[in-house]
Structure formats: C-alpha cells, structure tokens
Design an enzyme around this catalytic site. Structure first.
Site, PDB file in Angstrom:
ATOM      1  N   GLU A  93       0.824  -1.209   0.000  1.00 52.22           N
ATOM      2  CA  GLU A  93       0.000   0.000   0.000  1.00 52.22           C
ATOM      3  C   GLU A  93       0.859   1.261   0.000  1.00 52.22           C
ATOM      4  O   GLU A  93       1.974   1.266   0.534  1.00 52.22           O
ATOM      5  CB  GLU A  93      -0.897   0.012   1.237  1.00 52.22           C
ATOM      6  N   CYS A 132       3.382   8.460   0.947  1.00 56.75           N
ATOM      7  CA  CYS A 132       4.061   7.526   1.856  1.00 56.75           C
ATOM      8  C   CYS A 132       4.133   6.183   1.139  1.00 56.75           C
ATOM      9  O   CYS A 132       3.107   5.617   0.759  1.00 56.75           O
ATOM     10  CB  CYS A 132       3.224   7.441   3.133  1.00 56.75           C
ATOM     11  N   CYS A 139       6.537  -6.907   7.326  1.00 56.84           N
ATOM     12  CA  CYS A 139       7.701  -6.348   8.031  1.00 56.84           C
ATOM     13  C   CYS A 139       8.108  -7.280   9.160  1.00 56.84           C
ATOM     14  O   CYS A 139       7.257  -7.830   9.861  1.00 56.84           O
ATOM     15  CB  CYS A 139       7.344  -4.970   8.596  1.00 56.84           C
ATOM     16  N   CYS A 143       6.832  -4.008  15.484  1.00 55.78           N
ATOM     17  CA  CYS A 143       6.419  -3.004  16.481  1.00 55.78           C
ATOM     18  C   CYS A 143       4.990  -3.331  16.909  1.00 55.78           C
ATOM     19  O   CYS A 143       4.126  -3.605  16.069  1.00 55.78           O
ATOM     20  CB  CYS A 143       6.481  -1.599  15.882  1.00 55.78           C
ATOM     21  N   CYS A 146       1.715  -1.615  15.495  1.00 52.69           N
ATOM     22  CA  CYS A 146       1.631  -1.499  14.032  1.00 52.69           C
ATOM     23  C   CYS A 146       1.003  -2.743  13.406  1.00 52.69           C
ATOM     24  O   CYS A 146       1.430  -3.867  13.664  1.00 52.69           O
ATOM     25  CB  CYS A 146       3.046  -1.296  13.485  1.00 52.69           C
ATOM     26  N   GLY A 187       6.888  -1.971   5.897  1.00 54.61           N
ATOM     27  CA  GLY A 187       8.277  -2.415   5.866  1.00 54.61           C
ATOM     28  C   GLY A 187       9.260  -1.485   6.541  1.00 54.61           C
ATOM     29  O   GLY A 187       8.970  -0.332   6.810  1.00 54.61           O
ATOM     30  N   GLU A 188      10.428  -2.044   6.851  1.00 62.25           N
ATOM     31  CA  GLU A 188      11.539  -1.279   7.436  1.00 62.25           C
ATOM     32  C   GLU A 188      12.554  -1.041   6.306  1.00 62.25           C
ATOM     33  O   GLU A 188      13.252  -1.974   5.864  1.00 62.25           O
ATOM     34  CB  GLU A 188      12.160  -2.087   8.587  1.00 62.25           C
ATOM     35  N   SER A 217      12.246   6.736   6.848  1.00 54.82           N
ATOM     36  CA  SER A 217      11.923   6.557   8.271  1.00 54.82           C
ATOM     37  C   SER A 217      12.312   5.151   8.719  1.00 54.82           C
ATOM     38  O   SER A 217      11.953   4.166   8.078  1.00 54.82           O
ATOM     39  CB  SER A 217      10.420   6.773   8.462  1.00 54.82           C
ATOM     40  N   SER A 240      11.872   6.444  14.277  1.00 48.81           N
ATOM     41  CA  SER A 240      10.679   6.162  15.075  1.00 48.81           C
ATOM     42  C   SER A 240      11.166   5.788  16.478  1.00 48.81           C
ATOM     43  O   SER A 240      11.591   4.671  16.712  1.00 48.81           O
ATOM     44  CB  SER A 240       9.954   4.995  14.385  1.00 48.81           C
ATOM     45  N   LEU A 241      11.145   6.753  17.395  1.00 49.50           N
ATOM     46  CA  LEU A 241      11.769   6.549  18.710  1.00 49.50           C
ATOM     47  C   LEU A 241      10.764   5.974  19.710  1.00 49.50           C
ATOM     48  O   LEU A 241      10.984   4.919  20.293  1.00 49.50           O
ATOM     49  CB  LEU A 241      12.356   7.881  19.207  1.00 49.50           C
ATOM     50  N   ASN A 242       9.719   6.704  19.963  1.00 51.74           N
ATOM     51  CA  ASN A 242       8.530   6.191  20.684  1.00 51.74           C
ATOM     52  C   ASN A 242       8.696   5.862  22.161  1.00 51.74           C
ATOM     53  O   ASN A 242       7.717   5.464  22.797  1.00 51.74           O
ATOM     54  CB  ASN A 242       7.954   4.952  19.978  1.00 51.74           C
ATOM     55  N   ASN A 316      -3.511   5.811  17.035  1.00 49.72           N
ATOM     56  CA  ASN A 316      -4.833   5.505  16.472  1.00 49.72           C
ATOM     57  C   ASN A 316      -5.257   4.142  16.960  1.00 49.72           C
ATOM     58  O   ASN A 316      -4.666   3.146  16.543  1.00 49.72           O
ATOM     59  CB  ASN A 316      -4.705   5.339  14.952  1.00 49.72           C
ATOM     60  N   CYS A 359      -0.863   6.117  10.295  1.00 44.46           N
ATOM     61  CA  CYS A 359       0.397   5.492  10.700  1.00 44.46           C
ATOM     62  C   CYS A 359       0.143   4.167  11.409  1.00 44.46           C
ATOM     63  O   CYS A 359      -0.660   4.094  12.323  1.00 44.46           O
ATOM     64  CB  CYS A 359       1.140   6.402  11.675  1.00 44.46           C
TER      65      CYS A 359
HETATM   66  S1  SF4 Z   1       6.201   0.552  12.429  1.00 46.52           S
HETATM   67 FE1  SF4 Z   1       7.450   0.248  10.580  1.00 46.52          FE
HETATM   68  S2  SF4 Z   1       9.180  -0.976  11.319  1.00 46.52           S
HETATM   69 FE2  SF4 Z   1       7.615  -1.140  12.911  1.00 46.52          FE
HETATM   70  S3  SF4 Z   1       6.491  -3.014  12.346  1.00 46.52           S
HETATM   71 FE3  SF4 Z   1       5.421  -1.277  11.396  1.00 46.52          FE
HETATM   72  S4  SF4 Z   1       6.248  -1.206   9.327  1.00 46.52           S
HETATM   73 FE4  SF4 Z   1       7.669  -2.430  10.543  1.00 46.52          FE
END
Ligand code: SF4
Length: 370
Positions: A93, A132, A139, A143, A146, A187-188, A217, A240-242, A316, A359
């Site tokens: 996507e 984006c 991935c 996380c 996600c 994905g990363e 990112s 992406s620190l969080n 979200n 996100c």
């Molecule tokens: S936030 Fe990014 S790195 Fe983390 S699981 Fe989702 S897609 Fe992968």
C-alpha cells in the site's frame, strides 16, 4: 522469448542492454530513462522521440513494467490509499496525504528550504502532497502498535516496485503533483537497504525528485543508519523513537532489544546532516505507556544538541489493538514540555484512519496472524 523489463535496469546495465542486445548507442539509455521516469510513459510505443522502427524493434524484446492499482480508497479527510498487487500476487500500500495543517508553520520556521533550487521554488508554490510508500511486503520488525508488524515479513520490494508506487500514483493524480515522499509505509527500509538505495538513485537521478523532499523513516537499525549515507543519496532521516527508556521501548518495539537507545542515539549523532538539516523523531504517543511528563523530560535530554524536530503522533486505536489513544490534555502537556525546553515538537493529526491509512495501520489485503 520472455520480454525484458526496462525498469529493472540501473543506467549502466540499461546502456549495456541497449548496446549489446540492440546495437544502439549509449545515449539512447538517457532518452529511455527520461521517458520512463520524467515523462512517466507506460509503453515503448509512447516514446515519440524514437522512430517507429526503433519502437517496434525494441517492443519485440522489452517492455516497461507498471504496478497494478487494485483498489483506491479516499478518506473523509482527503487521504488516499492505493493498494497495489505485485506480479507474484502479494500486496502493498501507498498513502497520499493531503496538505498538512502544519504546512504554513513549516514555512515560517524555514523548513524544507533548499536555497536556489528550482524544484524547491516550484514546490513552495504547490500545495504539499506527500506520498508515503512501502519498502517491503509485510515487516519483520514487529512493532506492537503497528498492523504491518503483525503480518510478519513477506518479502523485500525490488527497486522498480518501490519507485513505481510514486510513478503510478503520479499518473493517477495528474495534474496534481507529489511534492514529498516518505518511506514510512509497509516495511523497514533499512532492512532492504540495497534495493532502497537503488530506488533512491532512480528517484533522485532519473525522476529528479529533490533529495530534501524525500524522508526515510526507520525503526532504528543502528548499524544501517551508519551505512546509509555511504550507499544511498543523502535524503532526510526520520527515526521512530517512541520511548525514552530501554524497558518501555523494548516492550513496544522488540528491535530495541538488539539496538538499544544508547547505540541508536550514537548512530544518530554521527549521521551527517546537510546545512540546516535535522533529524525527525517520530514519537507515537500511547496512552499511559510513554506519554508522561517524565518521558517528555527524558526525551529532551536524549535529543540534546541534535538538530531535530519531534513529530508527536497520538496513537490511532484499531481493532484488536492493545494500546489506548492518549487524552488530548496529555498530548498537549507532552508537547508543551518539549517546546518549553526549546525542542521543536509538532502534533501530527492522524489522517486516513477511517480507511486504515493512518500510521501503523497498513496491512493491505492480508489477514492478520493471531
Ligand atoms: S512501524 Fe514500521 S518498522 Fe515497525 S512493524 Fe510497522 S512497518 Fe515495521
């Protein structure tokens, strides 16, 4: 005979193909790249700079690949989500995000300026339209906030599949123009660094997309942050620190067990920045997990002396999610603690939540693992 995809080549290999297979001079490669990327044609027959004979003979050996748009959804807030079907039946996507409420403020503080750049001058007059894009199907990073992470890893995208998201959406939205690109979809990117680097070359050298308008990112693959500037064109980096402690970060981002906050911050501090460049820190605010005043104070300390800005993204909630959306009061108090200490902190409104385009909500057509 199977046809060769002209979009699978970088410039040297395209030249080699044209010289060896077609007996054509090398300058034809530059013409082809111009038509495939800048003019965004989808068929060799559209390349009117080539004679009819040349178009016909090339079409017998090669083609220009595209990505199939399987579905296009528009959110109530104008966000558009594109679902692409890949040749092997997998899905990815991309999300087109309309002009941001922060755009005016960004301009006031001089963000995204690339002095003297023609492209930047044009873009300044154009409403910001950010695409984006995805770098992998699924991935592996996992996380916990996600949905893509819940899919697990499916496969890396090839350079042409990464770039074609941009070209395909651009064809759909013309005469509107994509002004910014973020690699923040499925994905990363740093786990597919070779192909992402090749895609960045195509975007910046073939499509002539300004580097300063592209942001990669990452969830924080520390050694690859160090490697990135050596292998890819210099684009903006977002991390992406969080969380501000290893305990909390490891809880919500398991990758932190491998690359803890201190090694991550070390890699970030060494990352070369252009003049006036800065690192973007993404901070998804999870109610009761990472949104306290103590977190805000620790974040200020972590970012000390790093040219940076913080994007605060209130989580979200989604179906089956284990985290809470933080209250508006806590979000504002968190932002105030940062700005009072001299940090630039912007609350990013989540867009496209109603079509699962916000996100951390991308999962394409896949059913999630239980
Ligand atoms: S936030 Fe990014 S790195 Fe983390 S699981 Fe989702 S897609 Fe992968």
């Amino acid at each position: 005979m199977a046809l060769t995809d002209l979009k699978s080549f970088d410039k040297p290999s395209l030249e080699e193909f044209l010289i060896k297979k077609e007996g054509l001079p090398a300058f034809r490669a530059g013409q082809l790249l111009h038509w495939m990327y800048e003019k965004n044609v989808t068929g060799i027959g559209e390349i009117t700079e080539f004679s009819k004979t040349l178009r016909e003979s090339l079409s017998q050996k090669a083609f220009i690949s595209t990505l199939k748009v399987k579905e296009r959804l528009t959110s109530g807030d104008g966000t558009e989500k594109y679902l692409f079907e890949l040749d092997d039946g997998n899905f990815i996507e991309s999300v087109l995000i309309p002009p941001d409420v922060d755009q005016d403020r960004d301009k006031k503080i001089g963000r995204n300026k690339e002095p003297g750049s023609k492209a930047d001058t044009l873009a300044d007059k154009t409403p910001r339209l950010t695409l984006c894009i995805s770098s992998q199907a699924g991935c592996a990073v996992g996380c916990r906030f996600c949905l893509t992470g819940k899919l697990g890893f499916i496969r890396d995208l090839e350079p042409r599949e990464i770039v074609e998201q941009v070209l395909s959406v651009q064809r759909h939205i013309a005469p509107r123009k994509i002004t910014n690109i973020v690699l923040m979809g499925m994905g990363e990117p740093l786990n597919n660094l070779k192909n992402v680097a090749a895609a960045l070359v195509r975007l910046t050298e073939f499509l002539h997309f300004p580097k300063r308008r592209i942001t990669l990112s990452t969830a924080g693959i520390a050694p690859r942050i160090t490697e990135l500037p050596q292998v890819a064109p210099m684009v903006n980096l977002a991390v992406s620190l969080n969380a501000t402690t290893d305990e909390t970060r490891s809880l919500i981002m398991p990758i932190n067990k491998r690359y803890g906050i201190s090694s991550l911050m070390q890699a970030i501090r060494r990352f070369p920045l252009p003049p006036r460049g800065r690192i973007t820190f993404e901070y998804v605010l999870l109610g009761g997990i990472n949104d306290s005043q103590a977190d805000a104070r620790r974040l200020v300390k972590l970012l000390h002396a790093i040219p940076s800005k913080v994007n605060l993204i209130p989580f979200n909630g989604h179906e089956g999610s284990e985290f809470q959306t933080p209250s508006a009061e806590r979000v504002l108090a968190f932002q105030k603690a940062l700005t009072d200490s001299g940090c630039t902190a912007i609350i990013r409104k989540s867009k496209g939540a109603d079509i699962l385009a916000a996100c951390g909500q991308l999962k394409a057509k896949y059913e999630l693992k239980k």
